[in-house]
Scaffold this motif. Structure first.
Motif, short mmCIF file in Angstrom:
data_model
loop_
_atom_site.label_atom_id
_atom_site.label_comp_id
_atom_site.label_asym_id
_atom_site.label_seq_id
_atom_site.Cartn_x
_atom_site.Cartn_y
_atom_site.Cartn_z
N VAL A 19 44.94 50.53 38.15
CA VAL A 19 45.48 49.32 38.77
C VAL A 19 44.78 49.06 40.10
CG1 VAL A 19 47.54 48.29 39.81
CG2 VAL A 19 47.71 49.41 37.59
N ALA A 20 44.58 50.11 40.89
CA ALA A 20 43.86 49.96 42.16
C ALA A 20 42.44 49.46 41.91
CB ALA A 20 43.84 51.29 42.90
N GLU A 21 41.78 50.01 40.90
CA GLU A 21 40.42 49.56 40.55
C GLU A 21 40.44 48.08 40.18
OE1 GLU A 21 36.96 50.57 37.25
OE2 GLU A 21 39.07 50.80 36.72
N LEU A 22 41.45 47.67 39.42
CA LEU A 22 41.56 46.28 39.01
C LEU A 22 41.71 45.36 40.22
CD1 LEU A 22 41.98 44.12 36.80
CD2 LEU A 22 44.41 44.70 36.85
N PHE A 23 42.57 45.74 41.18
CA PHE A 23 42.75 44.92 42.37
C PHE A 23 41.48 44.87 43.22
CE2 PHE A 23 47.41 45.56 41.70
CZ PHE A 23 47.70 44.23 41.47
N LEU A 24 40.74 45.97 43.27
CA LEU A 24 39.47 45.97 44.00
C LEU A 24 38.47 45.03 43.33
CD1 LEU A 24 39.04 49.74 44.91
CD2 LEU A 24 39.38 47.82 46.49
N LYS A 25 38.41 45.07 42.00
CA LYS A 25 37.52 44.16 41.28
C LYS A 25 37.90 42.71 41.55
CE LYS A 25 36.16 47.06 37.39
NZ LYS A 25 36.25 47.23 35.93
N LEU A 26 39.19 42.43 41.53
CA LEU A 26 39.64 41.06 41.81
C LEU A 26 39.29 40.64 43.23
CD1 LEU A 26 43.11 41.04 40.03
CD2 LEU A 26 41.16 39.57 39.50
N ALA A 27 39.41 41.55 44.18
CA ALA A 27 39.10 41.24 45.58
C ALA A 27 37.60 40.99 45.76
CB ALA A 27 39.55 42.37 46.48
N VAL A 28 36.78 41.74 45.07
CA VAL A 28 35.33 41.62 45.22
C VAL A 28 34.79 40.43 44.44
CG1 VAL A 28 33.12 42.74 44.71
CG2 VAL A 28 34.99 44.06 45.73
N PHE A 29 35.17 40.32 43.17
CA PHE A 29 34.57 39.30 42.30
C PHE A 29 35.33 37.98 42.28
CE2 PHE A 29 33.15 43.36 40.31
CZ PHE A 29 31.81 43.22 40.60
N ARG A 30 36.56 37.98 42.74
CA ARG A 30 37.42 36.79 42.79
C ARG A 30 37.41 36.04 41.47
NH1 ARG A 30 38.62 35.82 48.60
NH2 ARG A 30 37.45 37.47 49.64
N LEU A 31 37.10 34.77 41.45
CA LEU A 31 37.16 33.98 40.22
C LEU A 31 36.10 34.39 39.20
CD1 LEU A 31 37.92 30.42 41.63
CD2 LEU A 31 39.49 32.03 40.52
N GLU A 32 35.03 35.00 39.66
CA GLU A 32 33.97 35.47 38.76
C GLU A 32 34.51 36.53 37.79
OE1 GLU A 32 30.14 34.91 37.47
OE2 GLU A 32 31.08 33.88 39.16
N PHE A 33 35.53 37.27 38.24
CA PHE A 33 36.15 38.29 37.41
C PHE A 33 36.66 37.70 36.10
CE2 PHE A 33 40.00 40.45 35.98
CZ PHE A 33 39.57 41.75 35.87
N PHE A 34 37.25 36.51 36.16
CA PHE A 34 37.88 35.90 34.99
C PHE A 34 36.87 35.33 33.99
CE2 PHE A 34 41.08 35.89 38.32
CZ PHE A 34 42.12 36.52 37.65
N LYS A 35 35.61 35.32 34.34
CA LYS A 35 34.57 34.88 33.41
C LYS A 35 34.14 36.00 32.47
CE LYS A 35 32.81 31.32 36.49
NZ LYS A 35 31.67 30.87 37.28
N LYS A 36 34.52 37.22 32.80
CA LYS A 36 34.18 38.37 31.98
C LYS A 36 35.40 38.73 31.14
CE LYS A 36 31.09 40.05 35.53
NZ LYS A 36 30.82 41.10 36.51
N TYR A 37 35.40 38.28 29.89
CA TYR A 37 36.59 38.39 29.05
C TYR A 37 37.01 39.83 28.79
CZ TYR A 37 35.76 33.46 28.39
OH TYR A 37 35.56 32.12 28.62
N PHE A 38 36.06 40.74 28.64
CA PHE A 38 36.42 42.14 28.41
C PHE A 38 37.09 42.73 29.65
CE2 PHE A 38 33.18 41.98 24.98
CZ PHE A 38 34.05 42.32 23.94
N GLU A 39 36.66 42.32 30.83
CA GLU A 39 37.30 42.79 32.06
C GLU A 39 38.73 42.28 32.15
OE1 GLU A 39 36.26 44.93 34.33
OE2 GLU A 39 34.24 45.17 33.57
N VAL A 40 38.94 41.03 31.78
CA VAL A 40 40.29 40.47 31.80
C VAL A 40 41.17 41.19 30.79
CG1 VAL A 40 41.67 38.40 31.35
CG2 VAL A 40 39.51 38.22 32.62
#
Length: 100
Positions: free
Chosen positions: A30-51
């Motif tokens: 969960v911490a890793e997920l929040f870090l990814k969201l903080a770093v990649f912001r909206l770009e995170f949601f373009k990677k469907y496997f990450e979502v």
């Protein structure tokens, strides 16, 4: 008899230790997920496997924290999703080794 499975009963101390370990590992994810969201912001949601991976982590964490009686039917689906996450981790390790 207290146990995860009636066929393979575990001592309460072992069962509690495994459950606590599972929650700790999921908390790291969960911490890793929040870090990814903080770093990649909206770009995170373009990677469907990450979502998808993030959804698996959040649902797994919630189901692990809830009492077992609440989530027995949903747990089977989460097990399949967790196996998917393990496969993705192994794939990531293999890709990092082969590209290094």
């Amino acid at each position: 008899s207290s146990g995860i499975n009636a066929e393979w009963p575990l001592r309460p101390g072992i069962e509690h230790g495994l459950h606590t370990t599972s929650i700790a590992i999921l908390a790291l994810f969960v911490a890793e997920l929040f870090l990814k969201l903080a770093v990649f912001r909206l770009e995170f949601f373009k990677k469907y496997f990450e979502v998808f991976d993030g959804v698996v982590v959040i649902v797994s964490f919630i189901l692990d924290v809830l009492p077992q009686s609440v989530h027995t039917s949903a747990a089977e689906l989460v097990i399949i999703a967790r196996l998917w996450r393990v496969a993705r981790i192994i794939n990531g390790i293999i890709l990092s080794i082969t590209t290094a």
